[in-house]
Write an enzyme that holds these catalytic residues in place. Structure first.
Site, PDB file in Angstrom:
ATOM      1  N   CYS A  18       0.843  -1.197   0.000  1.00 37.53           N
ATOM      2  CA  CYS A  18       0.000   0.000   0.000  1.00 37.53           C
ATOM      3  C   CYS A  18       0.874   1.240   0.000  1.00 37.53           C
ATOM      4  O   CYS A  18       1.411   1.650   1.038  1.00 37.53           O
ATOM      5  CB  CYS A  18      -0.910   0.008   1.226  1.00 37.53           C
ATOM      6  N   PHE A  23      -0.988   4.267  -4.855  1.00 37.98           N
ATOM      7  CA  PHE A  23      -1.604   3.048  -5.372  1.00 37.98           C
ATOM      8  C   PHE A  23      -1.376   1.861  -4.437  1.00 37.98           C
ATOM      9  O   PHE A  23      -0.386   1.826  -3.696  1.00 37.98           O
ATOM     10  CB  PHE A  23      -1.020   2.697  -6.747  1.00 37.98           C
ATOM     11  N   ILE A  24      -2.306   0.905  -4.536  1.00 37.75           N
ATOM     12  CA  ILE A  24      -2.118  -0.375  -3.843  1.00 37.75           C
ATOM     13  C   ILE A  24      -1.723  -1.400  -4.903  1.00 37.75           C
ATOM     14  O   ILE A  24      -2.430  -1.577  -5.891  1.00 37.75           O
ATOM     15  CB  ILE A  24      -3.424  -0.842  -3.162  1.00 37.75           C
ATOM     16  N   LEU A  27       8.511   1.611   5.559  1.00 36.42           N
ATOM     17  CA  LEU A  27       8.523   0.136   5.506  1.00 36.42           C
ATOM     18  C   LEU A  27       8.674  -0.402   4.093  1.00 36.42           C
ATOM     19  O   LEU A  27       9.241  -1.470   3.886  1.00 36.42           O
ATOM     20  CB  LEU A  27       7.243  -0.414   6.149  1.00 36.42           C
ATOM     21  N   ASP A  28       8.192   0.362   3.093  1.00 34.86           N
ATOM     22  CA  ASP A  28       8.385  -0.100   1.713  1.00 34.86           C
ATOM     23  C   ASP A  28       9.871  -0.045   1.356  1.00 34.86           C
ATOM     24  O   ASP A  28      10.407  -0.923   0.669  1.00 34.86           O
ATOM     25  CB  ASP A  28       7.531   0.706   0.720  1.00 34.86           C
TER      26      ASP A  28
HETATM   27  N1  LIG Z   1      -0.783   0.240 -13.764  1.00 39.72           N
HETATM   28  C1  LIG Z   1      -0.420   1.393 -13.187  1.00 39.72           C
HETATM   29  N2  LIG Z   1      -1.311   2.077 -12.440  1.00 39.72           N
HETATM   30  C2  LIG Z   1      -0.970   3.223 -11.862  1.00 39.72           C
HETATM   31  N3  LIG Z   1       0.252   3.802 -11.965  1.00 39.72           N
HETATM   32  C3  LIG Z   1       1.172   3.192 -12.704  1.00 39.72           C
HETATM   33  C4  LIG Z   1       0.895   1.944 -13.334  1.00 39.72           C
HETATM   34  N4  LIG Z   1       2.027   1.560 -13.977  1.00 39.72           N
HETATM   35  C5  LIG Z   1       2.935   2.510 -13.765  1.00 39.72           C
HETATM   36  N5  LIG Z   1       2.438   3.532 -13.030  1.00 39.72           N
HETATM   37  C6  LIG Z   1       3.191   4.712 -12.586  1.00 39.72           C
HETATM   38  O1  LIG Z   1       3.555   4.441 -11.260  1.00 39.72           O
HETATM   39  C7  LIG Z   1       3.540   5.620 -10.478  1.00 39.72           C
HETATM   40  C8  LIG Z   1       3.171   5.249  -9.058  1.00 39.72           C
HETATM   41  O2  LIG Z   1       4.147   4.335  -8.581  1.00 39.72           O
HETATM   42  P1  LIG Z   1       3.910   3.469  -7.291  1.00 39.72           P
HETATM   43  O3  LIG Z   1       5.189   2.748  -7.067  1.00 39.72           O
HETATM   44  O4  LIG Z   1       2.671   2.651  -7.418  1.00 39.72           O
HETATM   45  O5  LIG Z   1       3.672   4.612  -6.211  1.00 39.72           O
HETATM   46  P2  LIG Z   1       3.283   4.526  -4.681  1.00 39.72           P
HETATM   47  O6  LIG Z   1       3.946   3.283  -4.137  1.00 39.72           O
HETATM   48  O7  LIG Z   1       3.802   5.772  -4.089  1.00 39.72           O
HETATM   49  O8  LIG Z   1       1.781   4.441  -4.587  1.00 39.72           O
HETATM   50  C9  LIG Z   1       2.532   6.551 -11.161  1.00 39.72           C
HETATM   51  O9  LIG Z   1       3.034   7.851 -11.150  1.00 39.72           O
HETATM   52  C10 LIG Z   1       2.452   6.021 -12.586  1.00 39.72           C
HETATM   53  O10 LIG Z   1       3.156   6.886 -13.475  1.00 39.72           O
HETATM   54  C1  LIG Z   2       9.409   7.870   1.386  1.00 38.45           C
HETATM   55  C2  LIG Z   2       7.999   7.362   1.246  1.00 38.45           C
HETATM   56  C3  LIG Z   2       7.027   8.536   1.298  1.00 38.45           C
HETATM   57  C4  LIG Z   2       7.869   6.654  -0.122  1.00 38.45           C
HETATM   58  O1  LIG Z   2       6.525   6.300  -0.331  1.00 38.45           O
HETATM   59  P1  LIG Z   2       5.926   5.928  -1.752  1.00 38.45           P
HETATM   60  O2  LIG Z   2       6.436   6.899  -2.757  1.00 38.45           O
HETATM   61  O3  LIG Z   2       6.435   4.531  -2.073  1.00 38.45           O
HETATM   62  O4  LIG Z   2       4.446   5.946  -1.614  1.00 38.45           O
HETATM   63  C5  LIG Z   2       7.668   6.308   2.358  1.00 38.45           C
HETATM   64  O5  LIG Z   2       8.648   5.311   2.350  1.00 38.45           O
HETATM   65  C6  LIG Z   2       7.593   6.949   3.728  1.00 38.45           C
HETATM   66  O6  LIG Z   2       6.590   7.483   4.109  1.00 38.45           O
HETATM   67  N1  LIG Z   2       8.708   6.867   4.500  1.00 38.45           N
HETATM   68  C7  LIG Z   2       8.807   7.416   5.846  1.00 38.45           C
HETATM   69  C8  LIG Z   2       9.867   8.454   5.907  1.00 38.45           C
HETATM   70  C9  LIG Z   2      11.278   7.875   5.715  1.00 38.45           C
HETATM   71  O7  LIG Z   2      11.475   6.823   5.080  1.00 38.45           O
HETATM   72  O8  LIG Z   2      12.229   8.525   6.207  1.00 38.45           O
HETATM   73  K   LIG Z   3       6.464   2.254  -3.138  1.00 40.83           K
END
Ligand SMILES: Nc1ncnc2c1ncn2[C@@H]1O[C@H](COP(=O)(O)OP(=O)(O)O)[C@@H](O)[C@H]1O
Ligand SMILES: CC(C)(COP(=O)(O)O)[C@@H](O)C(=O)NCCC(=O)O
Ligand SMILES: [K+]
Length: 249
Positions: free
Chosen positions: A7, A11-12, A101-102
């Site tokens: 999550c 996006f999830i 955590l990611d």
């Molecule tokens: N199937 C998809 N659905 C949504 N976004 C996608 C997809 N494939 C690639 N993207 C790209 O991935 C980006 C989001 O990356 P993501 O790693 O899912 O973000 P987060 O982990 O922060 O939610 C969007 O800006 C978009 O450009």
């Molecule tokens: C840096 C992040 C915002 C990245 O999140 P994402 O873009 O994968 O949604 C996330 O890992 C987060 O909230 N981290 C906590 C702050 C830190 O890692 O220092």
């Molecule tokens: K991520």
């Protein structure tokens, strides 16, 4: 079957594995809890028994999603939690619980796959870089705005930068100086992204010479894969770490 969730802020990412925990059956990217439940269908579709997840969302948001999963599918849910040390990797943050955590899972996965020093670059809402030495010591990392944030900040904080997604996509056909607003902004942000990546590579070379593996992950990883020819694009790197952090017995 087993449900895995990553999550992120936008996006999830989800995927369903066979009960062996190895074979992927189906997966996708969704924008909301509702869309996730719709993709998973009725309880009979996948017959989910277990779920493991990582979330960088608020506790309340994550609790609410978990409650829905439990009530609709009756799954038992395991969540990734912060750790000071795991699978030979030592969290480098002063306060280990503050590291996203990611990021933690992606670097656990990266170190495992590299069996040595690695640089993990994640292109999501934010872009993150994390450095892990050959001894498993996490040196720390960097966070900057991702492509969607960069372009939206410009759109939101200026009065004359307006364009739609189709125009944005077209602008990426080249990196020549832009002759329209959309080209100028999209290519400018792309160059910032690439510049960030090249700087991380320089730093990694200062630390480790040539002896390291670069991993690219996150939804926008493809935007930069051309800049790092030797990099390994691993879209499910967070899931690799998730399986390590949350083994399902
Ligand atoms: N199937 C998809 N659905 C949504 N976004 C996608 C997809 N494939 C690639 N993207 C790209 O991935 C980006 C989001 O990356 P993501 O790693 O899912 O973000 P987060 O982990 O922060 O939610 C969007 O800006 C978009 O450009
Ligand atoms: C840096 C992040 C915002 C990245 O999140 P994402 O873009 O994968 O949604 C996330 O890992 C987060 O909230 N981290 C906590 C702050 C830190 O890692 O220092
Ligand atoms: K991520």
């Amino acid at each position: 079957m087993i449900l895995e969730l990553d999550c992120g802020n936008s996006f999830i990412k989800w995927r369903v594995l066979q009960s062996d925990g190895l074979t992927a059956v189906e997966g996708g990217v969704v924008g909301s809890d509702g869309d996730l439940l719709a993709s998973l269908g009725c309880a009979e579709k996948f017959q989910l028994k277990k779920c493991r997840l990582v979330s960088v969302r608020t506790q309340a948001e994550t609790d609410s999603l978990v409650a829905s999963l439990v009530s609709v599918f009756g799954v038992s849910v395991v969540r990734a939690v912060p750790a000071r040390e795991m699978a030979g990797v030592r969290n480098g943050y002063e306060d280990y619980e503050r590291l996203g955590l990611d990021r933690w899972l992606a670097l656990l996965g990266g170190f495992h796959l590299a069996s040595g020093a690695c640089l993990v670059l994640d292109f999501g809402t934010a872009i993150t870089a994390d450095f892990v030495g050959a001894d498993g010591g996490h040196l720390g990392g960097f966070i900057c705005p991702g492509m969607p944030l960069m372009r939206n900040q410009l759109r939101t904080h200026t009065r004359r930068i307006r364009y739609d997604d189709t125009a944005a996509e077209r602008a990426h056909e080249s990196l020549a100086p832009g002759r329209t607003t959309v080209e100028a902004v999209e290519r400018g942000c792309m160059l910032m992204l690439r510049g960030f990546v090249l700087t991380q590579l320089e730093l990694a070379r200062e630390y480790w010479g040539k002896d390291f593996v670069v991993f690219l992950t996150g939804g926008d990883a493809d935007l930069v894969s051309g800049v790092v020819p030797g990099a390994r694009v691993v879209p499910d790197l967070v899931f690799v770490g998730l399986a390590m952090a949350c083994p399902l017995s």
